[in-house]
Scaffold this active site. Structure first.
Site, mmCIF file in Angstrom:
data_model
loop_
_atom_site.group_PDB
_atom_site.id
_atom_site.type_symbol
_atom_site.label_atom_id
_atom_site.label_comp_id
_atom_site.label_asym_id
_atom_site.label_seq_id
_atom_site.Cartn_x
_atom_site.Cartn_y
_atom_site.Cartn_z
ATOM 1 N N SER A 1 34.861 42.982 47.401
ATOM 2 C CA SER A 1 33.834 42.059 46.906
ATOM 3 C C SER A 1 32.512 42.443 47.563
ATOM 4 O O SER A 1 32.513 43.012 48.662
ATOM 5 C CB SER A 1 34.186 40.627 47.294
ATOM 6 O OG SER A 1 33.062 39.767 47.108
ATOM 7 N N TYR B 1 36.921 34.971 53.811
ATOM 8 C CA TYR B 1 36.947 35.800 52.596
ATOM 9 C C TYR B 1 36.141 37.084 52.797
ATOM 10 O O TYR B 1 36.610 38.187 52.506
ATOM 11 C CB TYR B 1 36.392 34.987 51.434
ATOM 12 C CG TYR B 1 36.370 35.695 50.095
ATOM 13 C CD1 TYR B 1 37.521 35.760 49.306
ATOM 14 C CD2 TYR B 1 35.203 36.290 49.619
ATOM 15 C CE1 TYR B 1 37.495 36.395 48.071
ATOM 16 C CE2 TYR B 1 35.171 36.927 48.388
ATOM 17 C CZ TYR B 1 36.324 36.964 47.611
ATOM 18 O OH TYR B 1 36.299 37.600 46.394
HETATM 19 N N1 LIG Z 1 35.281 36.006 40.656
HETATM 20 C C1 LIG Z 1 34.422 36.605 41.481
HETATM 21 O O1 LIG Z 1 33.214 36.257 41.532
HETATM 22 C C2 LIG Z 1 34.862 37.744 42.345
HETATM 23 C C3 LIG Z 1 33.874 38.488 43.007
HETATM 24 C C4 LIG Z 1 34.248 39.540 43.839
HETATM 25 C C5 LIG Z 1 35.592 39.836 43.985
HETATM 26 N N2 LIG Z 1 36.552 39.106 43.347
HETATM 27 C C6 LIG Z 1 37.951 39.479 43.578
HETATM 28 O O2 LIG Z 1 38.574 39.819 42.351
HETATM 29 C C7 LIG Z 1 39.976 39.512 42.426
HETATM 30 C C8 LIG Z 1 40.375 38.657 41.234
HETATM 31 O O3 LIG Z 1 39.632 37.453 41.275
HETATM 32 P P1 LIG Z 1 39.386 36.505 40.004
HETATM 33 O O4 LIG Z 1 37.963 36.157 40.020
HETATM 34 O O5 LIG Z 1 39.981 37.099 38.786
HETATM 35 O O6 LIG Z 1 40.189 35.230 40.513
HETATM 36 P P2 LIG Z 1 41.221 34.257 39.769
HETATM 37 O O7 LIG Z 1 41.411 33.149 40.703
HETATM 38 O O8 LIG Z 1 40.762 33.972 38.386
HETATM 39 O O9 LIG Z 1 42.544 35.152 39.659
HETATM 40 C C9 LIG Z 1 43.296 35.489 40.792
HETATM 41 C C10 LIG Z 1 44.708 35.864 40.358
HETATM 42 O O10 LIG Z 1 45.469 36.125 41.557
HETATM 43 C C11 LIG Z 1 46.672 35.371 41.496
HETATM 44 N N3 LIG Z 1 47.125 34.990 42.838
HETATM 45 C C12 LIG Z 1 46.482 34.177 43.715
HETATM 46 N N4 LIG Z 1 47.253 33.967 44.791
HETATM 47 C C13 LIG Z 1 48.386 34.684 44.604
HETATM 48 C C14 LIG Z 1 49.575 34.849 45.370
HETATM 49 N N5 LIG Z 1 49.754 34.217 46.540
HETATM 50 N N6 LIG Z 1 50.545 35.643 44.877
HETATM 51 C C15 LIG Z 1 50.397 36.249 43.675
HETATM 52 N N7 LIG Z 1 49.308 36.115 42.904
HETATM 53 C C16 LIG Z 1 48.310 35.332 43.365
HETATM 54 C C17 LIG Z 1 46.306 34.116 40.679
HETATM 55 O O11 LIG Z 1 47.450 33.452 40.159
HETATM 56 C C18 LIG Z 1 45.395 34.724 39.621
HETATM 57 O O12 LIG Z 1 46.124 35.215 38.514
HETATM 58 C C19 LIG Z 1 40.185 38.826 43.777
HETATM 59 O O13 LIG Z 1 40.648 39.756 44.726
HETATM 60 C C20 LIG Z 1 38.790 38.358 44.143
HETATM 61 O O14 LIG Z 1 38.625 38.209 45.518
HETATM 62 C C21 LIG Z 1 36.202 38.076 42.517
#
Ligand SMILES: NC(=O)c1ccc[n+]([C@@H]2O[C@H](COP(=O)([O-])OP(=O)(O)OC[C@H]3O[C@@H](n4cnc5c(N)ncnc54)[C@H](O)[C@@H]3O)[C@@H](O)[C@H]2O)c1
Length: 255
Positions: free
Chosen positions: A148, A161
């Protein structure tokens, strides 16, 4: 023309015939990566804790799914092994699962800190070890970790985080150093703000407007922006790219 004629492959796309495992694939960025990889011909196993959602998406993509809680190291190892068995090997691993439970440092609980690191960092180590052994034995493979921009520049109320995502970047670099001799590349992606379920509970229209203004492009990322970077890194186009932390932040971060 001295070469033998080859039988045309029925699989088409930039990932034709590649076997890919995507974690956190039930929704958000992970689901978009799964759809994009499938469109490009990859065979997929989706891993997630959200049982109904991941099974439904896997069915729609003619993929397999494994339900597992990646906060549990033993369950993570078992799920990774099962996924590789289902595919008969592995060419691409996407460590995408992650959580963000916002809290200021002065009020953050140990449980919140530990859970963040268990899912965002330790699970990645466990899957990388198992998939990495397989890839090194095959002499090829690629691993993509979801970091991120918070891992580079921090963000208030996200100490755990941001620290976990900085750890993802460091883990990516060391993985690239250690696995490169086996023709395995390891990179990570540093998205900016993406409007998924993550952070949705505390997000306001004013915040979205202010964040958008921080990008020279004047907008936030959508999941496709991130998935296209994952596709590039998974494809042969990125074959000489390893140990990198690729920003997909609309220019909010430039280092
Ligand atoms: N959304 C943002 O702004 C953003 C920005 C930078 C990085 N990210 C990173 O991108 C990745 C995906 O994020 P997103 O925005 O799609 O989030 P999201 O919350 O929409 O999706 C996360 C997914 O991970 C799964 N998950 C969570 N905990 C889990 C566990 N204990 N075991 C198995 N699966 C699990 C959830 O069920 C979900 O399907 C993450 O690593 C997040 O840190 C997101």
């Amino acid at each position: 023309m001295g070469s033998e004629p080859t039988t045309p492959s029925t699989a088409v796309g930039r990932l034709a015939g590649r076997r890919a495992v995507v974690t956190g694939a039930a929704r958000g960025i992970g689901a978009e990566i799964a759809r994009t990889f499938r469109d490009e011909g990859a065979e997929l196993v989706l891993i997630d804790i959200a049982a109904d959602e991941v099974r439904e998406l896997a069915k729609a993509l003619e993929a397999e799914s494994v339900v597992a809680d990646l906060a549990d190291a033993a369950a993570t190892a078992a799920a990774t092994t099962e996924a590789i068995e289902l595919l008969g090997g592995i060419d691409i691993l996407v460590n995408n699962a992650g959580i963000l439970k916002m809290a200021p440092i002065l009020e953050m609980t140990i449980e919140n800190w530990d859970l963040t690191f268990d899912i965002n960092v330790r699970a990645m180590f466990v899957t990388t070890q198992i998939a990495g052994r397989e890839m090194c034995a095959n002499g090829r493979g690629t691993i993509i970790n979801m970091a991120s921009m918070a891992g580079k520049i921090g963000s208030p109320n996200q100490a755990h985080y941001a620290a976990s995502k900085a750890a993802v970047i460091a883990f990516t670099r060391v993985s690239a150093m250690e696995l490169g001799a086996h023709n395995v590349t390891v990179n990570c992606i540093c998205p900016g703000y993406v409007l998924t379920e993550m952070g949705a509970a505390t997000r306001t229209p004013e915040m979205v407007q202010a964040w958008s203004a921080r990008s020279p492009l004047g907008r936030l990322a959508d999941t496709a922006d991130v998935a296209k970077m994952a596709l590039f890194l998974a494809s042969d186009d990125a074959s000489y790219c390893t140990g990198q932390a690729m920003n997909v932040s609309g220019g909010m971060v430039m280092h």
